[in-house]
Write a protein that holds these residues in place. Sequence first.
Motif, PDB file in Angstrom:
ATOM      1  N   GLY A  93       0.810  -0.881   0.285  1.00 36.67           N
ATOM      2  CA  GLY A  93       0.048   0.226  -0.343  1.00 36.67           C
ATOM      3  C   GLY A  93       1.435   1.371   0.080  1.00 36.67           C
ATOM      4  O   GLY A  93       0.510   2.151  -0.892  1.00 36.67           O
ATOM      5  N   LEU A  94       1.427   1.776   0.720  1.00 38.27           N
ATOM      6  CA  LEU A  94       2.212   2.447   0.636  1.00 38.27           C
ATOM      7  C   LEU A  94       3.363   2.849  -0.386  1.00 38.27           C
ATOM      8  O   LEU A  94       3.078   3.853  -1.081  1.00 38.27           O
ATOM      9  N   ARG A  95       4.443   1.962  -1.413  1.00 40.62           N
ATOM     10  CA  ARG A  95       4.292   1.377  -2.802  1.00 40.62           C
ATOM     11  C   ARG A  95       3.011   2.836  -3.245  1.00 40.62           C
ATOM     12  O   ARG A  95       2.957   3.171  -4.176  1.00 40.62           O
TER      13      ARG A  95
ATOM     14  N   ALA B  89       2.793 -15.137   3.473  1.00 41.45           N
ATOM     15  CA  ALA B  89       3.606 -13.627   3.105  1.00 41.45           C
ATOM     16  C   ALA B  89       4.330 -14.051   2.836  1.00 41.45           C
ATOM     17  O   ALA B  89       5.130 -12.593   2.322  1.00 41.45           O
ATOM     18  N   ALA B  90       5.625 -14.404   3.179  1.00 46.83           N
ATOM     19  CA  ALA B  90       6.724 -14.582   2.779  1.00 46.83           C
ATOM     20  C   ALA B  90       6.763 -14.431   1.051  1.00 46.83           C
ATOM     21  O   ALA B  90       8.004 -14.091   0.241  1.00 46.83           O
ATOM     22  N   MET B  91       5.542 -15.601   1.003  1.00 49.25           N
ATOM     23  CA  MET B  91       5.615 -15.629  -0.649  1.00 49.25           C
ATOM     24  C   MET B  91       5.178 -14.935  -1.465  1.00 49.25           C
ATOM     25  O   MET B  91       5.683 -14.211  -2.911  1.00 49.25           O
ATOM     26  N   GLY B  92       4.403 -13.927  -0.889  1.00 51.94           N
ATOM     27  CA  GLY B  92       3.758 -12.890  -1.161  1.00 51.94           C
ATOM     28  C   GLY B  92       4.733 -11.715  -1.596  1.00 51.94           C
ATOM     29  O   GLY B  92       4.796 -10.606  -2.383  1.00 51.94           O
ATOM     30  N   ALA B  93       5.520 -11.552  -0.162  1.00 52.63           N
ATOM     31  CA  ALA B  93       6.649 -10.365  -0.022  1.00 52.63           C
ATOM     32  C   ALA B  93       7.763 -10.646  -1.604  1.00 52.63           C
ATOM     33  O   ALA B  93       7.499  -9.058  -2.184  1.00 52.63           O
ATOM     34  N   HIS B  94       7.767 -11.843  -1.790  1.00 52.95           N
ATOM     35  CA  HIS B  94       8.650 -12.027  -3.304  1.00 52.95           C
ATOM     36  C   HIS B  94       7.823 -11.950  -4.224  1.00 52.95           C
ATOM     37  O   HIS B  94       8.390 -10.923  -5.274  1.00 52.95           O
ATOM     38  N   HIS B  95       6.866 -12.165  -4.580  1.00 54.76           N
ATOM     39  CA  HIS B  95       5.826 -12.030  -5.816  1.00 54.76           C
ATOM     40  C   HIS B  95       5.974 -10.735  -5.916  1.00 54.76           C
ATOM     41  O   HIS B  95       5.598 -10.429  -7.158  1.00 54.76           O
TER      42      HIS B  95
ATOM     43  N   ARG C  44       7.828  -8.005  -4.917  1.00 53.59           N
ATOM     44  CA  ARG C  44       8.719  -7.934  -4.521  1.00 53.59           C
ATOM     45  C   ARG C  44       8.874  -5.919  -3.857  1.00 53.59           C
ATOM     46  O   ARG C  44       9.602  -5.020  -4.711  1.00 53.59           O
ATOM     47  N   LEU C  45       8.813  -6.591  -3.122  1.00 54.05           N
ATOM     48  CA  LEU C  45       8.705  -5.827  -1.477  1.00 54.05           C
ATOM     49  C   LEU C  45      10.111  -5.374  -1.066  1.00 54.05           C
ATOM     50  O   LEU C  45      10.601  -5.232  -0.285  1.00 54.05           O
TER      51      LEU C  45
ATOM     52  N   GLY D 299      11.958  -4.348  -5.282  1.00 55.33           N
ATOM     53  CA  GLY D 299      13.064  -5.280  -4.929  1.00 55.33           C
ATOM     54  C   GLY D 299      13.130  -6.213  -4.399  1.00 55.33           C
ATOM     55  O   GLY D 299      11.842  -6.670  -3.475  1.00 55.33           O
ATOM     56  N   ARG D 300      14.135  -7.065  -3.361  1.00 57.14           N
ATOM     57  CA  ARG D 300      14.285  -8.054  -2.465  1.00 57.14           C
ATOM     58  C   ARG D 300      13.377  -7.473  -1.222  1.00 57.14           C
ATOM     59  O   ARG D 300      14.078  -6.812  -0.282  1.00 57.14           O
TER      60      ARG D 300
END
Length: 290
Positions: free
Chosen positions: A137-139, A164-170, A172-173, A237-238
């Motif tokens: 959301g911030l992005r 959630a970890a998969m979602g963050a990578h997907h 690119r947070l 990014g990662r």
Amino acid sequence: MSHETGSERLERVSAAAFRIRHHALNMGEVQGQGYVGQALGAADMLAAVYSDQLRFRAEDPEWEARDRFLLSTGHYAIGHYAALAEAGIIPVTELETYGSDDSRLPMSGMSTYTPGMEISGGSLGHGLSIAVGMALGLRYQGSGARVYNFLSDGELDEGSTWEAAMGAHHHRLGNLTAMVDINALQADGKTDTVLRTEPVTEKWEAFGWYTQRVDGNDVAALLAAFDNAAAQAAAVGRPSVILCDTKVGRGVPLLEEREKAHFMRIEEHEWQTCREQLTAGSAPAEGETK
């Protein structure tokens, strides 16, 4: 702090960690029990974040451009309150109300009660999912704010954490940094006997995160890890994770050796001994300066 030397930075954050531990002992004495061991173990992590990394305005906890710190482990609130007091977000004098009726500082973190508490804690395994949504959301808003999520090794038992970890990578947070307190202890016993999660480093790497593992009670190592994570930070990014090996009760030998350490009951006569041990352990060794 731009003209600060490395040794001055280290001393500043170490001093903040000592005060966080001292505050936690004082709060624990109010109730005679609580999650004091976790607060002592995580104090260096909290000091590194609040004294060195987080962008915030103490007088305006809801400042729109602030970095967000999410305490997924709601029972660690005692340590978080100590960090919030150290940061000037809540008064140090208010800490003595911890866990009391009508206090803004309940024993488990509640965002509706406490300034600077971004989410409510309780059931574990939810914090990283909220952090992912918040970072995304911030992005979308074009904000340069970063999200820091504090979670525990016990939460790695939860499937929602890995979703959630998969979602963050997907997504690119690159604006998301997770910190995992690996103290090897859960309410039901030692982590490796409840559900083995090792190899933890390789798991996070396989999920696409920039992964570092450090001694979470070594302030210099923590600062280096946060610097590395900050260098990786970007709107796209990662995501970063810092795996922190800590010791429950760190800094107070009496509590470091407690067998029942998840929720500690500490006798009335022991609190002053705890404070004395903490102070003695923070004194410089012979020939050193502090």
